[in-house]
Scaffold this active site. Structure first.
Site, PDB file in Angstrom:
ATOM      1  CG  HIS A   1      -0.173   0.069   2.519  1.00  0.00           C
ATOM      2  ND1 HIS A   1       0.324  -1.162   3.275  1.00  0.00           N
ATOM      3  CD2 HIS A   1       0.327   1.017   3.330  1.00  0.00           C
ATOM      4  CE1 HIS A   1       1.074  -0.834   4.063  1.00  0.00           C
ATOM      5  NE2 HIS A   1       1.224   0.654   4.315  1.00  0.00           N
TER       6      HIS A   1
ATOM      7  CG  HIS B   1       7.318   5.120  -0.846  1.00  0.00           C
ATOM      8  ND1 HIS B   1       7.633   6.350   0.217  1.00  0.00           N
ATOM      9  CD2 HIS B   1       7.920   4.119   0.138  1.00  0.00           C
ATOM     10  CE1 HIS B   1       7.522   6.040   1.413  1.00  0.00           C
ATOM     11  NE2 HIS B   1       7.857   4.596   1.623  1.00  0.00           N
TER      12      HIS B   1
END
Length: 184
Positions: free
Chosen positions: A42, A124
């Protein structure tokens, strides 16, 4: 008795991108990294740390106040923190409306005892953690990272953020969504 929950706010990757994450991770199979299960990869928008369980509903309400349009995100480019020679985290970059969304998340949490992020937000998704990298493999990693620095996994629609709790187990973390906020 006060119960603490390890909590964070995240954007989940699409199923299609998770399959591509698994493909990228397989390219690092010669290294003894601790890979994140592709099913739970995630984009962490905000790590909250240990939060009092009774504050979760108030945090959820604060997040509900966020008004932000859904957006398309591009997931591309493999990188590391802090730098290739001393890699501790392998990640894939994410481009889109993440910075604005992160700022609104930070603003919504100001009334809580949660430390604001001090570094510039870098969207990220963590792919692996590096506990140890033998000297003889450092150059191999640098070469592979250079090959993958422009890799494009594709796009996804970011339509919500999720307040999650993390339960650490010997097999790896288990995440549970506590609250979801839909974007406009």
């Amino acid at each position: 008795m006060i119960r603490l929950l390890r909590a964070f706010i995240a954007v989940d990757l699409s199923d299609e991108l998770r399959d591509k994450v698994a493909d990228i991770q397989s390219m690092f199979s010669d290294f003894k990294f601790k890979f994140v299960d592709p099913n739970i990869v995630h984009i962490t928008m905000k790590f909250l740390g240990d939060v009092h369980e009774e504050n979760i509903d108030e945090i959820a309400k604060a997040l509900d106040s966020i008004e932000y349009d859904h957006f398309e995100a591009n997931v591309k480019g493999i990188g590391v923190f802090p730098k290739p020679k001393y890699a501790k985290v392998i990640w894939v970059g994410c481009e889109g409306g993440f910075e604005g969304l992160h700022a609104l998340i930070e603003d919504s949490l100001t009334s809580f005892d949660i430390t604001p992020d001090m570094h510039k937000f870098n969207a990220h998704a963590t792919l692996a953690r590096v506990k140890y990298l033998p000297k003889k493999q450092k150059q191999d990693l640098i070469v592979l990272l250079d090959e993958l620095k422009e890799v494009d996994l594709g796009t996804m629609q970011v339509t919500s953020i999720k307040l999650k709790k993390s339960i650490l187990t010997p097999e790896g973390p288990v995440y549970e969504t506590l609250h979801e906020v839909k974007l406009k």
